[in-house]
Scaffold this active site. Structure first.
Site, mmCIF file in Angstrom:
data_model
loop_
_atom_site.group_PDB
_atom_site.id
_atom_site.type_symbol
_atom_site.label_atom_id
_atom_site.label_comp_id
_atom_site.label_asym_id
_atom_site.label_seq_id
_atom_site.Cartn_x
_atom_site.Cartn_y
_atom_site.Cartn_z
ATOM 1 N N HIS A 141 3.490 6.443 -9.519
ATOM 2 C CA HIS A 141 2.494 6.976 -8.585
ATOM 3 C C HIS A 141 3.233 7.364 -7.306
ATOM 4 O O HIS A 141 4.081 6.617 -6.811
ATOM 5 C CB HIS A 141 1.437 5.906 -8.315
ATOM 6 N N ASN A 197 0.253 11.703 -1.271
ATOM 7 C CA ASN A 197 -0.388 10.798 -2.234
ATOM 8 C C ASN A 197 -1.701 11.421 -2.712
ATOM 9 O O ASN A 197 -2.646 11.536 -1.938
ATOM 10 C CB ASN A 197 -0.637 9.454 -1.531
ATOM 11 N N CYS A 204 -5.562 4.356 -7.075
ATOM 12 C CA CYS A 204 -4.401 5.178 -7.452
ATOM 13 C C CYS A 204 -3.819 4.765 -8.807
ATOM 14 O O CYS A 204 -2.929 5.440 -9.320
ATOM 15 C CB CYS A 204 -3.331 5.109 -6.376
HETATM 16 O O1 UT7 Z 1 -1.653 4.512 -3.232
HETATM 17 C C1 UT7 Z 1 -1.611 3.360 -2.459
HETATM 18 C C2 UT7 Z 1 -1.821 3.800 -1.082
HETATM 19 N N1 UT7 Z 1 -1.066 3.359 -0.015
HETATM 20 C C3 UT7 Z 1 0.267 3.137 0.066
HETATM 21 O O2 UT7 Z 1 1.011 3.139 -0.844
HETATM 22 C C4 UT7 Z 1 0.774 2.907 1.449
HETATM 23 C C5 UT7 Z 1 1.854 1.895 1.516
HETATM 24 N N2 UT7 Z 1 2.353 1.781 2.859
HETATM 25 C C6 UT7 Z 1 3.169 2.724 3.441
HETATM 26 O O3 UT7 Z 1 3.470 3.730 2.828
HETATM 27 C C7 UT7 Z 1 3.709 2.442 4.809
HETATM 28 O O4 UT7 Z 1 3.318 1.153 5.211
HETATM 29 C C8 UT7 Z 1 3.255 3.476 5.894
HETATM 30 C C9 UT7 Z 1 3.925 4.812 5.625
HETATM 31 C C10 UT7 Z 1 1.744 3.629 5.877
HETATM 32 C C11 UT7 Z 1 3.697 3.009 7.274
HETATM 33 O O5 UT7 Z 1 5.091 2.839 7.279
HETATM 34 P P1 UT7 Z 1 5.719 1.482 7.835
HETATM 35 O O6 UT7 Z 1 7.167 1.642 7.761
HETATM 36 O O7 UT7 Z 1 5.097 0.338 7.100
HETATM 37 O O8 UT7 Z 1 5.282 1.522 9.340
HETATM 38 P P2 UT7 Z 1 4.437 0.442 10.149
HETATM 39 O O9 UT7 Z 1 3.014 0.456 9.756
HETATM 40 O O10 UT7 Z 1 5.190 -0.849 10.117
HETATM 41 O O11 UT7 Z 1 4.566 1.036 11.610
HETATM 42 C C12 UT7 Z 1 5.799 1.085 12.307
HETATM 43 C C13 UT7 Z 1 5.567 1.773 13.633
HETATM 44 C C14 UT7 Z 1 4.371 1.219 14.394
HETATM 45 O O12 UT7 Z 1 4.662 1.284 15.776
HETATM 46 P P3 UT7 Z 1 5.118 -0.029 16.558
HETATM 47 O O13 UT7 Z 1 3.985 -1.006 16.416
HETATM 48 O O14 UT7 Z 1 6.371 -0.501 15.886
HETATM 49 O O15 UT7 Z 1 5.322 0.472 17.946
HETATM 50 C C15 UT7 Z 1 3.256 2.197 14.100
HETATM 51 O O16 UT7 Z 1 2.280 2.249 15.091
HETATM 52 O O17 UT7 Z 1 5.266 3.157 13.404
HETATM 53 C C16 UT7 Z 1 4.026 3.506 14.037
HETATM 54 N N3 UT7 Z 1 3.368 4.534 13.251
HETATM 55 C C17 UT7 Z 1 3.674 5.828 13.369
HETATM 56 N N4 UT7 Z 1 4.549 6.478 14.162
HETATM 57 C C18 UT7 Z 1 4.632 7.811 14.040
HETATM 58 C C19 UT7 Z 1 2.420 4.394 12.288
HETATM 59 N N5 UT7 Z 1 2.092 5.597 11.790
HETATM 60 C C20 UT7 Z 1 2.848 6.498 12.445
HETATM 61 C C21 UT7 Z 1 2.961 7.889 12.382
HETATM 62 N N6 UT7 Z 1 3.868 8.515 13.180
HETATM 63 N N7 UT7 Z 1 2.229 8.639 11.522
#
Ligand code: UT7
Length: 328
Positions: free
Chosen positions: A252, A282, A111
């Protein structure tokens, strides 16, 4: 001698994937996606739309916007993490589609690909005999996303966006400073494991789903904010400019929380930050030029503005560039 942006063009697939569509497919909700990412919808390529076809459309528009004939393009660079096919490079297909016979190559820096390409294109222009370079960020991330993986399928979209970079022989608009970096110790945080030299595609890799993008989101998030902020400050220092002088921050578009956190640490006000992640998700190497094209189109970007761009992605790569905007 400077390398100035003289044309912009975009190509966005018509097909929309909304949060409501995703609610019907995986265990998620519109409110979770909007709150955690800022994304409301993304555009997804149809089977006959590809990284090269989107790139040709965006490149054609940018050449027209720059007001130059296609054969005035001296070099083509395509930044993509989702190439048309492994061999040959995507630029071969794009050059053919645009009717070009100049040199072309692909640039893979995830990215951060657009910023990397801007630095390379600008350096080649100011090094000598080229007049116009066409830079295209084009992605069909939907082709490497597991439709059942809620951690990634909500984030990514497809698009292409292009700029024409032209040499100017005075100290007018152009690239004023930049910073690039990559920490390969974090390579496994965001990867497609199969389909390359280390792990060629086989029925076993397909069965394991290793053709799909895998991401450790939280760790990518943490590193992204730090990388963007440090890289932005290094770029401002390189250009001899303070954060208060930045007219626009064009990050980005990966996650609204990363954007807001980075902007506030750099010291750029929210109303000076260009955001369109809500409508595209993204789009990797296409996201910064897509945001630039929209901000130029609606009149936010004005001649003389100092535009700070920052990207980060798989690798993990990062890169920032400061550009003085010209009259387009
Ligand atoms: O260009 C570079 C590419 N990538 C990025 O920039 C990504 C950077 N990371 C992010 O944007 C974030 O980490 C995410 C949006 C991917 C995830 O957000 P987060 O606030 O870091 O959530 P998390 O991974 O800590 O998950 C929190 C909870 C989890 O459940 P538990 O374990 O707390 O019960 C996940 O399983 O949210 C759950 N979860 C979801 N719930 C509903 C993960 N994905 C989803 C979803 N819908 N789509």
């Amino acid at each position: 001698m400077r390398a100035a942006i003289t044309g912009l063009g975009t190509a966005v697939p018509a097909q929309l994937l909304t949060n409501a569509d995703l609610e019907a497919r995986v265990e998620t909700s519109d409110s979770w996606i909007v709150e955690r990412t800022g994304i409301r919808e993304r555009h997804i390529a149809k089977p006959d739309e590809t990284t090269a076809s989107l790139a040709v459309e965006a490149g054609t528009a940018a050449i027209k916007h720059a007001g130059i004939p296609p054969d005035a393009v001296d070099l083509l660079i395509v930044a993509t993490a989702t190439p048309e096919q492994p061999i040959p490079h995507t630029g071969a297909f794009v050059g053919e589609g645009l009717g070009l016979r100049c040199g072309s190559f692909d640039l893979q820096a995830g990215c951060a690909g657009f910023v990397y390409m801007l630095v390379v294109g600008s350096s080649m222009l100011t090094a000598g005999h080229l007049q116009h370079v066409l830079l295209i960020g084009s992605e069909t991330l939907s082709r490497v996303i597991d439709p059942a993986d809620r951690a990634t399928c909500i984030l990514f979209g497809d698009a292409a966006a292009a700029i024409v970079l032209s040499r100017s022989d005075d100290d007018g608009p152009g690239v004023l400073g930049w910073d690039l970096g990559c920490d390969g110790s974090a390579a496994s945080l965001l990867e497609v494991r199969a389909g390359g030299s280390r792990r060629p595609a086989t029925p076993e890799t397909i069965a394991a789903g290793d053709q799909y993008l895998k991401m450790q989101g939280q760790e990518v998030f943490r590193r992204a904010v730090r990388a963007v902020v440090e890289s932005a400050f290094a770029t401002l220092e390189h250009a001899g400019v303070g954060a208060a002088d930045v007219s626009w921050f064009v990050p980005h578009q990966a996650n609204i929380r990363i954007i807001e956190s980075a902007a506030s640490r750099i010291g750029v006000a929210p109303q000076r930050t260009i955001v369109n992640i809500d409508r595209y998700g993204n789009t990797s190497a296409a996201s910064i030029p897509l945001a630039l094209a929209e901000a130029e189109e609606d009149g936010r970007l004005k001649p003389g503005d100092l535009v700070l761009m920052s990207g980060f992605g798989a690798g993990m790569t990062w890169g920032s560039a400061l550009v003085e905007w010209g009259s387009l």
